[in-house]
Scaffold this motif. Structure first.
Motif, PDB file in Angstrom:
ATOM      1  N   ALA A   1       0.827  -1.204   0.000  1.00 12.25           N
ATOM      2  CA  ALA A   1       0.000   0.000   0.000  1.00 12.25           C
ATOM      3  C   ALA A   1       0.863   1.257   0.000  1.00 12.25           C
ATOM      4  O   ALA A   1       0.603   2.192  -0.764  1.00 12.25           O
ATOM      5  N   ALA A   2       1.904   1.288   0.823  1.00 15.32           N
ATOM      6  CA  ALA A   2       2.761   2.475   0.894  1.00 15.32           C
ATOM      7  C   ALA A   2       3.518   2.690  -0.402  1.00 15.32           C
ATOM      8  O   ALA A   2       3.622   3.823  -0.899  1.00 15.32           O
ATOM      9  N   VAL A   3       4.040   1.629  -0.990  1.00 18.04           N
ATOM     10  CA  VAL A   3       4.793   1.747  -2.245  1.00 18.04           C
ATOM     11  C   VAL A   3       3.887   2.228  -3.371  1.00 18.04           C
ATOM     12  O   VAL A   3       4.224   3.151  -4.112  1.00 18.04           O
ATOM     13  N   VAL A   4       2.714   1.608  -3.496  1.00 23.73           N
ATOM     14  CA  VAL A   4       1.782   2.001  -4.555  1.00 23.73           C
ATOM     15  C   VAL A   4       1.310   3.437  -4.342  1.00 23.73           C
ATOM     16  O   VAL A   4       1.226   4.223  -5.294  1.00 23.73           O
TER      17      VAL A   4
ATOM     18  N   ILE B   1       4.074   5.794  -5.521  1.00 25.28           N
ATOM     19  CA  ILE B   1       4.204   5.796  -6.977  1.00 25.28           C
ATOM     20  C   ILE B   1       3.073   6.591  -7.619  1.00 25.28           C
ATOM     21  O   ILE B   1       3.297   7.454  -8.473  1.00 25.28           O
ATOM     22  N   LEU B   2       1.844   6.305  -7.216  1.00 25.29           N
ATOM     23  CA  LEU B   2       0.695   6.960  -7.831  1.00 25.29           C
ATOM     24  C   LEU B   2       0.596   8.429  -7.432  1.00 25.29           C
ATOM     25  O   LEU B   2       0.247   9.279  -8.254  1.00 25.29           O
ATOM     26  N   SER B   3       0.905   8.736  -6.199  1.00 26.67           N
ATOM     27  CA  SER B   3       0.895  10.137  -5.762  1.00 26.67           C
ATOM     28  C   SER B   3       1.905  10.962  -6.546  1.00 26.67           C
ATOM     29  O   SER B   3       1.618  12.092  -6.947  1.00 26.67           O
ATOM     30  N   ALA B   4       3.081  10.394  -6.789  1.00 24.98           N
ATOM     31  CA  ALA B   4       4.106  11.089  -7.568  1.00 24.98           C
ATOM     32  C   ALA B   4       3.624  11.351  -8.995  1.00 24.98           C
ATOM     33  O   ALA B   4       4.045  12.322  -9.629  1.00 24.98           O
TER      34      ALA B   4
ATOM     35  N   VAL C   1      -4.681   8.103  -4.428  1.00 25.54           N
ATOM     36  CA  VAL C   1      -4.941   6.714  -4.072  1.00 25.54           C
ATOM     37  C   VAL C   1      -5.229   6.627  -2.583  1.00 25.54           C
ATOM     38  O   VAL C   1      -4.634   7.344  -1.790  1.00 25.54           O
ATOM     39  N   GLU C   2      -6.195   5.774  -2.248  1.00 27.48           N
ATOM     40  CA  GLU C   2      -6.518   5.523  -0.847  1.00 27.48           C
ATOM     41  C   GLU C   2      -6.511   4.021  -0.624  1.00 27.48           C
ATOM     42  O   GLU C   2      -7.202   3.286  -1.328  1.00 27.48           O
TER      43      GLU C   2
ATOM     44  N   ARG D   1       2.699  -9.073 -11.619  1.00 25.53           N
ATOM     45  CA  ARG D   1       3.806  -8.439 -10.921  1.00 25.53           C
ATOM     46  C   ARG D   1       5.103  -9.178 -11.225  1.00 25.53           C
ATOM     47  O   ARG D   1       5.049 -10.395 -11.445  1.00 25.53           O
ATOM     48  N   PRO D   2       6.223  -8.522 -11.215  1.00 24.30           N
ATOM     49  CA  PRO D   2       6.394  -7.092 -10.942  1.00 24.30           C
ATOM     50  C   PRO D   2       5.917  -6.264 -12.136  1.00 24.30           C
ATOM     51  O   PRO D   2       6.153  -6.618 -13.285  1.00 24.30           O
ATOM     52  N   VAL D   3       5.235  -5.188 -11.824  1.00 23.23           N
ATOM     53  CA  VAL D   3       4.703  -4.281 -12.840  1.00 23.23           C
ATOM     54  C   VAL D   3       5.621  -3.075 -12.910  1.00 23.23           C
ATOM     55  O   VAL D   3       5.953  -2.487 -11.872  1.00 23.23           O
ATOM     56  N   HIS D   4       6.002  -2.714 -14.104  1.00 20.48           N
ATOM     57  CA  HIS D   4       6.822  -1.509 -14.283  1.00 20.48           C
ATOM     58  C   HIS D   4       5.984  -0.306 -13.861  1.00 20.48           C
ATOM     59  O   HIS D   4       4.779  -0.232 -14.136  1.00 20.48           O
ATOM     60  N   THR D   5       6.607   0.634 -13.193  1.00 21.10           N
ATOM     61  CA  THR D   5       5.921   1.826 -12.690  1.00 21.10           C
ATOM     62  C   THR D   5       5.159   2.535 -13.803  1.00 21.10           C
ATOM     63  O   THR D   5       3.990   2.903 -13.629  1.00 21.10           O
ATOM     64  N   LEU D   6       5.792   2.715 -14.944  1.00 17.21           N
ATOM     65  CA  LEU D   6       5.150   3.401 -16.072  1.00 17.21           C
ATOM     66  C   LEU D   6       3.896   2.653 -16.525  1.00 17.21           C
ATOM     67  O   LEU D   6       2.888   3.271 -16.854  1.00 17.21           O
ATOM     68  N   THR D   7       3.951   1.333 -16.529  1.00 20.59           N
ATOM     69  CA  THR D   7       2.791   0.535 -16.935  1.00 20.59           C
ATOM     70  C   THR D   7       1.636   0.728 -15.965  1.00 20.59           C
ATOM     71  O   THR D   7       0.495   0.959 -16.375  1.00 20.59           O
ATOM     72  N   LEU D   8       1.919   0.641 -14.672  1.00 14.84           N
ATOM     73  CA  LEU D   8       0.874   0.802 -13.667  1.00 14.84           C
ATOM     74  C   LEU D   8       0.237   2.191 -13.754  1.00 14.84           C
ATOM     75  O   LEU D   8      -0.992   2.324 -13.769  1.00 14.84           O
ATOM     76  N   VAL D   9       1.062   3.207 -13.849  1.00 17.34           N
ATOM     77  CA  VAL D   9       0.546   4.584 -13.940  1.00 17.34           C
ATOM     78  C   VAL D   9      -0.275   4.756 -15.217  1.00 17.34           C
ATOM     79  O   VAL D   9      -1.376   5.314 -15.188  1.00 17.34           O
TER      80      VAL D   9
END
Length: 153
Positions: A21-24, A27-30, A35-36, A116-124
């Motif tokens: 939760a903290a990592v996601v 990433i998403l906040s940046a 995200v909640e 997973r693992p999902v690349h940050t760019l893919t998830l965003v």
């Protein structure tokens, strides 16, 4: 001026594993996505009536009961509403039993499955697309409300 917070624009995230939760959230906040994290399925379902732009679920949360409860919730929503759901699967070479359970959502609902693992760019990118689609749904909702107001004498 910062726009007002809209719960209909948030990504609700359900994860049972510690740092996910903290990592996601970081990433998403940046990326400018609100995200909640929900601590439990009950907390997720309590938050849904306030609004959500998308759901982000991990494989570990998809018990048969959770899938059934989510399916019932989604089927009860208005016809204009097609809440995007992104499911993160664990790393591994082949399909999992959870994936088989998740596919029961696929025929009638807006589900994207990522391993997973999902690349940050893919998830965003996937979540930004889901939120854009959700905004278009809100436009349809607003149009239908406006049309209804004009048709009722």
């Amino acid at each position: 001026m910062t726009p007002a917070y809209d719960p209909g624009e948030r990504v609700l995230f359900l994860t049972p594993i510690g740092r996910d939760a903290a990592v996601v959230a970081d990433i998403l906040s940046a990326a400018g996505i609100h995200v909640e994290a929900a601590a439990s399925p009950d907390a997720l379902f309590q938050a849904l009536p306030e609004g959500a732009g998308a759901l982000l679920l991990t494989e570990e949360t998809l018990s048969k009961e959770m899938v059934q409860r989510l399916d019932e919730h989604l089927r009860a929503r208005p016809r204009w509403s097609d809440l995007p759901i992104v499911i993160l699967l664990s790393a591994g070479p082949g399909p999992t039993t959870v994936l088989a359970s998740a596919t029961s959502l696929l025929p009638g609902h807006n589900v994207t499955v990522l391993r997973r693992p999902v690349h940050t760019l893919t998830l965003v990118s996937v979540l930004e697309s889901a939120l854009r689609a959700r905004r278009r749904q809100y436009e349809v909702r607003d149009y239908l409300r406006e049309r209804e107001q004009h048709l009722i004498p």
